[in-house]
Design a protein around this motif. Structure first.
Motif, PDB file in Angstrom:
ATOM      1  N   SER A  48      15.394  52.848  61.912  1.00  0.00           N
ATOM      2  CA  SER A  48      14.534  53.897  61.657  1.00  0.00           C
ATOM      3  C   SER A  48      14.635  54.931  60.412  1.00  0.00           C
ATOM      4  CB  SER A  48      14.479  54.832  62.911  1.00  0.00           C
ATOM      5  OG  SER A  48      14.333  54.078  64.076  1.00  0.00           O
ATOM      6  N   TRP A  49      13.604  55.587  59.871  1.00  0.00           N
ATOM      7  CA  TRP A  49      13.851  56.167  58.679  1.00  0.00           C
ATOM      8  C   TRP A  49      13.315  57.689  58.852  1.00  0.00           C
ATOM      9  CZ3 TRP A  49      15.983  55.628  53.928  1.00  0.00           C
ATOM     10  CH2 TRP A  49      16.334  54.180  53.658  1.00  0.00           C
ATOM     11  N   GLY A  50      13.789  58.550  58.433  1.00  0.00           N
ATOM     12  CA  GLY A  50      13.321  59.862  58.441  1.00  0.00           C
ATOM     13  C   GLY A  50      13.362  60.656  59.763  1.00  0.00           C
ATOM     14  N   ARG A  51      12.360  61.309  60.077  1.00  0.00           N
ATOM     15  CA  ARG A  51      12.650  62.191  61.389  1.00  0.00           C
ATOM     16  C   ARG A  51      11.490  61.693  62.351  1.00  0.00           C
ATOM     17  NH1 ARG A  51      15.514  66.573  60.732  1.00  0.00           N
ATOM     18  NH2 ARG A  51      16.120  66.934  58.539  1.00  0.00           N
ATOM     19  N   VAL A  52      11.322  60.355  62.343  1.00  0.00           N
ATOM     20  CA  VAL A  52      10.510  59.798  63.452  1.00  0.00           C
ATOM     21  C   VAL A  52      10.823  60.054  64.851  1.00  0.00           C
ATOM     22  CG1 VAL A  52       9.370  58.344  61.824  1.00  0.00           C
ATOM     23  CG2 VAL A  52      11.374  57.554  63.266  1.00  0.00           C
ATOM     24  N   ASP A  53      12.146  60.064  65.242  1.00  0.00           N
ATOM     25  CA  ASP A  53      12.400  60.247  66.497  1.00  0.00           C
ATOM     26  C   ASP A  53      13.809  60.978  66.313  1.00  0.00           C
ATOM     27  OD1 ASP A  53      14.007  58.179  65.576  1.00  0.00           O
ATOM     28  OD2 ASP A  53      13.550  56.803  67.236  1.00  0.00           O
ATOM     29  N   ASP A  54      14.534  60.963  67.521  1.00  0.00           N
ATOM     30  CA  ASP A  54      15.932  61.785  67.649  1.00  0.00           C
ATOM     31  C   ASP A  54      17.072  60.727  67.021  1.00  0.00           C
ATOM     32  OD1 ASP A  54      17.907  63.307  68.239  1.00  0.00           O
ATOM     33  OD2 ASP A  54      17.576  63.197  70.538  1.00  0.00           O
ATOM     34  N   PRO A  55      17.773  61.325  65.942  1.00  0.00           N
ATOM     35  CA  PRO A  55      18.826  60.644  65.398  1.00  0.00           C
ATOM     36  C   PRO A  55      19.766  60.308  66.586  1.00  0.00           C
ATOM     37  CG  PRO A  55      18.808  62.755  64.424  1.00  0.00           C
ATOM     38  CD  PRO A  55      17.532  62.574  65.288  1.00  0.00           C
ATOM     39  N   ALA A  56      20.048  61.098  67.455  1.00  0.00           N
ATOM     40  CA  ALA A  56      21.054  61.021  68.388  1.00  0.00           C
ATOM     41  C   ALA A  56      20.892  59.849  69.243  1.00  0.00           C
ATOM     42  CB  ALA A  56      21.127  62.362  69.334  1.00  0.00           C
ATOM     43  N   ALA A  57      19.585  59.460  69.442  1.00  0.00           N
ATOM     44  CA  ALA A  57      19.018  58.154  70.055  1.00  0.00           C
ATOM     45  C   ALA A  57      19.670  56.836  69.578  1.00  0.00           C
ATOM     46  CB  ALA A  57      17.524  58.066  70.230  1.00  0.00           C
ATOM     47  N   HIS A  58      20.261  56.775  68.256  1.00  0.00           N
ATOM     48  CA  HIS A  58      20.803  55.653  67.854  1.00  0.00           C
ATOM     49  C   HIS A  58      22.512  55.614  67.763  1.00  0.00           C
ATOM     50  CE1 HIS A  58      16.819  55.127  66.403  1.00  0.00           C
ATOM     51  NE2 HIS A  58      16.669  56.007  66.044  1.00  0.00           N
ATOM     52  N   ARG A  59      22.872  54.381  67.633  1.00  0.00           N
ATOM     53  CA  ARG A  59      24.297  54.062  67.987  1.00  0.00           C
ATOM     54  C   ARG A  59      24.804  54.614  66.635  1.00  0.00           C
ATOM     55  NH1 ARG A  59      27.286  50.508  65.886  1.00  0.00           N
ATOM     56  NH2 ARG A  59      25.666  49.060  65.337  1.00  0.00           N
ATOM     57  N   LEU A  60      24.309  54.433  65.353  1.00  0.00           N
ATOM     58  CA  LEU A  60      25.210  54.347  64.181  1.00  0.00           C
ATOM     59  C   LEU A  60      23.752  55.210  63.083  1.00  0.00           C
ATOM     60  CD1 LEU A  60      27.499  54.161  62.415  1.00  0.00           C
ATOM     61  CD2 LEU A  60      26.765  51.828  61.719  1.00  0.00           C
ATOM     62  N   VAL A  61      24.408  56.070  62.564  1.00  0.00           N
ATOM     63  CA  VAL A  61      23.238  57.124  61.885  1.00  0.00           C
ATOM     64  C   VAL A  61      24.202  57.265  60.412  1.00  0.00           C
ATOM     65  CG1 VAL A  61      22.044  59.334  61.720  1.00  0.00           C
ATOM     66  CG2 VAL A  61      22.062  57.954  63.934  1.00  0.00           C
ATOM     67  N   ARG A  62      23.151  56.892  59.489  1.00  0.00           N
ATOM     68  CA  ARG A  62      23.744  57.359  58.003  1.00  0.00           C
ATOM     69  C   ARG A  62      22.837  58.745  57.467  1.00  0.00           C
ATOM     70  NH1 ARG A  62      26.387  55.023  53.873  1.00  0.00           N
ATOM     71  NH2 ARG A  62      26.366  53.063  55.117  1.00  0.00           N
ATOM     72  N   LEU A  63      23.489  59.634  57.224  1.00  0.00           N
ATOM     73  CA  LEU A  63      22.945  61.159  56.928  1.00  0.00           C
ATOM     74  C   LEU A  63      23.067  61.165  55.349  1.00  0.00           C
ATOM     75  CD1 LEU A  63      22.593  64.058  59.089  1.00  0.00           C
ATOM     76  CD2 LEU A  63      23.805  64.183  56.863  1.00  0.00           C
ATOM     77  N   ARG A  64      22.032  61.747  54.733  1.00  0.00           N
ATOM     78  CA  ARG A  64      22.314  61.981  53.350  1.00  0.00           C
ATOM     79  C   ARG A  64      21.730  63.382  52.909  1.00  0.00           C
ATOM     80  NH1 ARG A  64      21.010  56.449  50.273  1.00  0.00           N
ATOM     81  NH2 ARG A  64      22.893  55.463  50.473  1.00  0.00           N
ATOM     82  N   SER A  65      22.316  63.979  52.355  1.00  0.00           N
ATOM     83  CA  SER A  65      21.785  65.496  51.737  1.00  0.00           C
ATOM     84  C   SER A  65      22.111  65.726  50.369  1.00  0.00           C
ATOM     85  CB  SER A  65      22.200  66.622  52.850  1.00  0.00           C
ATOM     86  OG  SER A  65      21.758  67.718  52.558  1.00  0.00           O
TER      87      SER A  65
END
Length: 184
Positions: A68-85
């Motif tokens: 899933s890309w972007g803010r389409v749903d809650d990132p906390a719902a995923h097992r592994l999340v890559r975050l960039r800023s």
């Protein structure tokens, strides 16, 4: 836009030592324009809320579970999340490092340029290739090799590869790995 090339100059289990080396490198760089980029690979729901709150405009996507890309749903719902800023003020580095916990992460300082290196025949370096990256709990810039230690990389232009060992020597170190193409 072309990529920079990066070479590791320090591996340490002491995060404060890594940050001191980054500070020393920044002292010799032209930091008239300075910001930081963050990336984290978060597998613990414990760390994600603080990171999302701290970096509300960050891009994120789930890895390994459908992408899933972007803010389409809650990132906390995923097992592994890559975050960039990108383009954050340097003052938030400490907060980011606390928020990321033991997750693999990178902090990349972007600045105006490297100084002249007459000993190796190089003039001042421009902004392309003028970065320092601290990899936390990772051995590589892509965060694919988790580690118990931290690594500092200096970035240079490929055609100015000799600048990396010169930079390492300016802070009392030497290169400890190969010159590799850096992501983004």
């Amino acid at each position: 836009m072309s990529n920079s090339y990066a070479q590791p100059i320090l591996r340490t289990t002491d995060l404060s030592e890594g940050l001191r080396i980054v500070e020393r490198l920044l002292e010799i760089a032209d930091t008239s324009e300075l910001d930081v980029d963050f990336e984290a690979l978060v597998s613990s729901a414990q760390y994600l809320p603080a990171l999302v709150e701290m970096l509300p405009d960050a891009e994120w996507w789930a890895e390994g579970d459908g992408g899933s890309w972007g803010r389409v749903d809650d990132p906390a719902a995923h097992r592994l999340v890559r975050l960039r800023s990108w383009a954050n003020p340097p003052e938030v580095v400490e907060s980011f490092l606390k928020a990321v916990g033991d997750s693999p992460a990178t902090v990349r300082w972007d600045f105006t340029g490297w100084p002249e290196a007459p000993e190796v025949g190089l003039g001042e370096g421009g902004s392309r290739g003028a970065f320092v990256t601290l990899c936390v709990h990772a051995r590589d810039l892509d965060l694919e090799e988790p580690a118990a230690d931290h690594s500092v990389f200096v970035h240079v232009k490929e055609i100015e590869a000799e600048r990396a060992p010169w930079l390492a020597s300016q802070v009392g170190l030497r290169v400890i790995g190969d010159l590799v193409m850096a992501p983004y």
